[in-house]
Design a protein around this motif. Structure first.
Motif, PDB file in Angstrom:
ATOM      1  N   ILE A  79       0.843  -1.204   0.000  1.00 31.19           N
ATOM      2  CA  ILE A  79       0.000   0.000   0.000  1.00 31.19           C
ATOM      3  C   ILE A  79       0.876   1.251   0.000  1.00 31.19           C
ATOM      4  O   ILE A  79       0.606   2.208  -0.737  1.00 31.19           O
ATOM      5  CB  ILE A  79      -0.960  -0.008   1.204  1.00 31.19           C
ATOM      6  N   TYR A  80       1.943   1.258   0.803  1.00 31.74           N
ATOM      7  CA  TYR A  80       2.854   2.404   0.821  1.00 31.74           C
ATOM      8  C   TYR A  80       3.460   2.619  -0.566  1.00 31.74           C
ATOM      9  O   TYR A  80       3.524   3.755  -1.058  1.00 31.74           O
ATOM     10  CB  TYR A  80       3.977   2.211   1.842  1.00 31.74           C
ATOM     11  N   ASN A  81       3.948   1.550  -1.190  1.00 35.40           N
ATOM     12  CA  ASN A  81       4.568   1.686  -2.513  1.00 35.40           C
ATOM     13  C   ASN A  81       3.584   2.248  -3.536  1.00 35.40           C
ATOM     14  O   ASN A  81       3.954   3.076  -4.364  1.00 35.40           O
ATOM     15  CB  ASN A  81       5.122   0.341  -2.976  1.00 35.40           C
ATOM     16  N   LEU A  82       2.341   1.833  -3.466  1.00 32.77           N
ATOM     17  CA  LEU A  82       1.316   2.353  -4.371  1.00 32.77           C
ATOM     18  C   LEU A  82       1.069   3.837  -4.103  1.00 32.77           C
ATOM     19  O   LEU A  82       1.043   4.660  -5.022  1.00 32.77           O
ATOM     20  CB  LEU A  82       0.029   1.553  -4.216  1.00 32.77           C
ATOM     21  N   ALA A  83       0.905   4.192  -2.831  1.00 31.42           N
ATOM     22  CA  ALA A  83       0.646   5.590  -2.484  1.00 31.42           C
ATOM     23  C   ALA A  83       1.864   6.472  -2.783  1.00 31.42           C
ATOM     24  O   ALA A  83       1.715   7.630  -3.195  1.00 31.42           O
ATOM     25  CB  ALA A  83       0.272   5.697  -1.000  1.00 31.42           C
ATOM     26  N   ALA A  84       3.072   5.931  -2.609  1.00 28.48           N
ATOM     27  CA  ALA A  84       4.278   6.718  -2.868  1.00 28.48           C
ATOM     28  C   ALA A  84       4.409   7.072  -4.345  1.00 28.48           C
ATOM     29  O   ALA A  84       4.988   8.103  -4.685  1.00 28.48           O
ATOM     30  CB  ALA A  84       5.511   5.962  -2.394  1.00 28.48           C
ATOM     31  N   ARG A  85       3.868   6.249  -5.224  1.00 28.03           N
ATOM     32  CA  ARG A  85       3.871   6.594  -6.645  1.00 28.03           C
ATOM     33  C   ARG A  85       3.050   7.847  -6.910  1.00 28.03           C
ATOM     34  O   ARG A  85       3.369   8.638  -7.787  1.00 28.03           O
ATOM     35  CB  ARG A  85       3.278   5.458  -7.466  1.00 28.03           C
ATOM     36  N   TRP A  86       1.977   8.013  -6.146  1.00 27.94           N
ATOM     37  CA  TRP A  86       1.082   9.152  -6.371  1.00 27.94           C
ATOM     38  C   TRP A  86       1.571  10.416  -5.682  1.00 27.94           C
ATOM     39  O   TRP A  86       1.476  11.493  -6.248  1.00 27.94           O
ATOM     40  CB  TRP A  86      -0.323   8.829  -5.881  1.00 27.94           C
ATOM     41  N   ILE A  87       2.066  10.289  -4.449  1.00 26.24           N
ATOM     42  CA  ILE A  87       2.401  11.497  -3.674  1.00 26.24           C
ATOM     43  C   ILE A  87       3.885  11.657  -3.405  1.00 26.24           C
ATOM     44  O   ILE A  87       4.299  12.653  -2.831  1.00 26.24           O
ATOM     45  CB  ILE A  87       1.621  11.537  -2.341  1.00 26.24           C
ATOM     46  N   GLY A  88       4.700  10.694  -3.770  1.00 27.13           N
ATOM     47  CA  GLY A  88       6.139  10.875  -3.671  1.00 27.13           C
ATOM     48  C   GLY A  88       6.799  10.220  -2.480  1.00 27.13           C
ATOM     49  O   GLY A  88       8.003  10.155  -2.415  1.00 27.13           O
ATOM     50  N   GLY A  89       6.102   9.758  -1.508  1.00 27.80           N
ATOM     51  CA  GLY A  89       6.727   9.066  -0.387  1.00 27.80           C
ATOM     52  C   GLY A  89       7.003   9.965   0.800  1.00 27.80           C
ATOM     53  O   GLY A  89       6.713  11.154   0.798  1.00 27.80           O
ATOM     54  N   ILE A  90       7.586   9.373   1.822  1.00 31.38           N
ATOM     55  CA  ILE A  90       7.906  10.076   3.071  1.00 31.38           C
ATOM     56  C   ILE A  90       9.257  10.759   2.909  1.00 31.38           C
ATOM     57  O   ILE A  90      10.211  10.153   2.434  1.00 31.38           O
ATOM     58  CB  ILE A  90       7.965   9.079   4.250  1.00 31.38           C
ATOM     59  N   GLU A  91       9.348  12.005   3.318  1.00 29.35           N
ATOM     60  CA  GLU A  91      10.617  12.726   3.296  1.00 29.35           C
ATOM     61  C   GLU A  91      11.268  12.646   4.666  1.00 29.35           C
ATOM     62  O   GLU A  91      10.608  12.784   5.693  1.00 29.35           O
ATOM     63  CB  GLU A  91      10.417  14.183   2.899  1.00 29.35           C
ATOM     64  N   VAL A  92      12.581  12.433   4.637  1.00 28.97           N
ATOM     65  CA  VAL A  92      13.352  12.321   5.865  1.00 28.97           C
ATOM     66  C   VAL A  92      14.530  13.273   5.757  1.00 28.97           C
ATOM     67  O   VAL A  92      15.239  13.281   4.751  1.00 28.97           O
ATOM     68  CB  VAL A  92      13.873  10.879   6.063  1.00 28.97           C
ATOM     69  N   GLN A  93      14.759  14.070   6.776  1.00 28.71           N
ATOM     70  CA  GLN A  93      15.917  14.947   6.791  1.00 28.71           C
ATOM     71  C   GLN A  93      16.987  14.269   7.626  1.00 28.71           C
ATOM     72  O   GLN A  93      16.730  13.821   8.745  1.00 28.71           O
ATOM     73  CB  GLN A  93      15.577  16.307   7.380  1.00 28.71           C
ATOM     74  N   VAL A  94      18.187  14.178   7.063  1.00 29.41           N
ATOM     75  CA  VAL A  94      19.273  13.493   7.741  1.00 29.41           C
ATOM     76  C   VAL A  94      20.438  14.446   7.934  1.00 29.41           C
ATOM     77  O   VAL A  94      20.543  15.457   7.254  1.00 29.41           O
ATOM     78  CB  VAL A  94      19.732  12.244   6.948  1.00 29.41           C
ATOM     79  N   GLU A  95      21.294  14.102   8.868  1.00 28.13           N
ATOM     80  CA  GLU A  95      22.503  14.887   9.092  1.00 28.13           C
ATOM     81  C   GLU A  95      23.656  13.923   9.316  1.00 28.13           C
ATOM     82  O   GLU A  95      23.459  12.823   9.828  1.00 28.13           O
ATOM     83  CB  GLU A  95      22.349  15.824  10.288  1.00 28.13           C
ATOM     84  N   PRO A  96      24.849  14.317   8.924  1.00 25.47           N
ATOM     85  CA  PRO A  96      25.990  13.423   9.103  1.00 25.47           C
ATOM     86  C   PRO A  96      26.350  13.311  10.585  1.00 25.47           C
ATOM     87  O   PRO A  96      26.125  14.232  11.365  1.00 25.47           O
ATOM     88  CB  PRO A  96      27.114  14.099   8.319  1.00 25.47           C
ATOM     89  N   VAL A  97      26.880  12.169  10.939  1.00 27.72           N
ATOM     90  CA  VAL A  97      27.311  11.932  12.309  1.00 27.72           C
ATOM     91  C   VAL A  97      28.818  11.757  12.288  1.00 27.72           C
ATOM     92  O   VAL A  97      29.358  10.959  11.525  1.00 27.72           O
ATOM     93  CB  VAL A  97      26.636  10.671  12.889  1.00 27.72           C
ATOM     94  N   VAL A  98      29.495  12.510  13.139  1.00 25.63           N
ATOM     95  CA  VAL A  98      30.943  12.405  13.229  1.00 25.63           C
ATOM     96  C   VAL A  98      31.260  11.207  14.120  1.00 25.63           C
ATOM     97  O   VAL A  98      30.744  11.103  15.235  1.00 25.63           O
ATOM     98  CB  VAL A  98      31.545  13.698  13.829  1.00 25.63           C
ATOM     99  N   PRO A  99      32.094  10.288  13.632  1.00 28.76           N
ATOM    100  CA  PRO A  99      32.413   9.133  14.468  1.00 28.76           C
ATOM    101  C   PRO A  99      33.224   9.561  15.692  1.00 28.76           C
ATOM    102  O   PRO A  99      33.934  10.560  15.658  1.00 28.76           O
ATOM    103  CB  PRO A  99      33.234   8.234  13.544  1.00 28.76           C
ATOM    104  N   PRO A 100      33.107   8.819  16.771  1.00 30.79           N
ATOM    105  CA  PRO A 100      33.875   9.174  17.963  1.00 30.79           C
ATOM    106  C   PRO A 100      35.367   8.981  17.711  1.00 30.79           C
ATOM    107  O   PRO A 100      35.762   8.208  16.835  1.00 30.79           O
ATOM    108  CB  PRO A 100      33.363   8.184  19.021  1.00 30.79           C
ATOM    109  N   PRO A 101      36.201   9.672  18.476  1.00 26.52           N
ATOM    110  CA  PRO A 101      37.648   9.499  18.278  1.00 26.52           C
ATOM    111  C   PRO A 101      38.074   8.087  18.651  1.00 26.52           C
ATOM    112  O   PRO A 101      37.423   7.426  19.459  1.00 26.52           O
ATOM    113  CB  PRO A 101      38.263  10.532  19.229  1.00 26.52           C
ATOM    114  N   PRO A 102      39.154   7.614  18.066  1.00 26.15           N
ATOM    115  CA  PRO A 102      39.591   6.256  18.379  1.00 26.15           C
ATOM    116  C   PRO A 102      40.015   6.138  19.844  1.00 26.15           C
ATOM    117  O   PRO A 102      40.484   7.098  20.455  1.00 26.15           O
ATOM    118  CB  PRO A 102      40.774   6.024  17.436  1.00 26.15           C
ATOM    119  N   VAL A 103      39.867   4.959  20.358  1.00 22.23           N
ATOM    120  CA  VAL A 103      40.253   4.694  21.743  1.00 22.23           C
ATOM    121  C   VAL A 103      41.775   4.663  21.802  1.00 22.23           C
ATOM    122  O   VAL A 103      42.423   3.986  21.004  1.00 22.23           O
ATOM    123  CB  VAL A 103      39.666   3.349  22.216  1.00 22.23           C
TER     124      VAL A 103
END
Length: 126
Positions: free
Chosen positions: A90-114
């Protein structure tokens, strides 16, 4: 290459949005079914132990409790798989019509090495 495409350069820096266009129906349903089995096991094992410990018959129904727990986990996973597959379709069908869910992401800096606190194997100078 994707990184040289100007449409994606902003998104790759984490300033853009991504859109979930479709879900793999079988893969997603299988993943959810496995998660359901794990969740049921987390709750069913302690519940079965409590039921067996409190049983007045001294644990005579242990086999039935174990079989019932396994059947419940299998049925829960199967029903979860079916409804997740239906939901993905159902999601795949609806996403064809309205484009799907938008997600905003941001990069994550890895922690420094131990730091390695092992003693040095080289002798001190001098």
């Amino acid at each position: 290459m994707l990184q040289s495409d100007p449409r994606f350069s902003r998104a790759l820096r984490g300033l853009g949005r991504y859109r979930i266009r479709r879900f793999g129906v079988v893969k997603t349903a299988t993943m959810v079914a496995v998660i359901y089995v794990i969740v049921i096991a987390i709750f069913a094992v302690p519940a079965a132990i409590i039921v067996l410990a409190l049983a007045p018959s001294g644990g005579a129904g242990a086999v039935e409790v174990v079989i019932g727990g396994v059947l419940i986990a299998i049925i829960y996973a199967a029903v979860g798989w079916i409804f997740t597959a239906i939901g993905c379709a159902i999601y795949n069908l609806a996403a064809r019509w309205i484009g799907g869910i938008e997600v905003q992401v941001e990069p994550v800096v890895p922690p420094p090495p131990v730091p390695l606190w092992a003693p040095s194997i080289t002798p001190p100078p001098g």
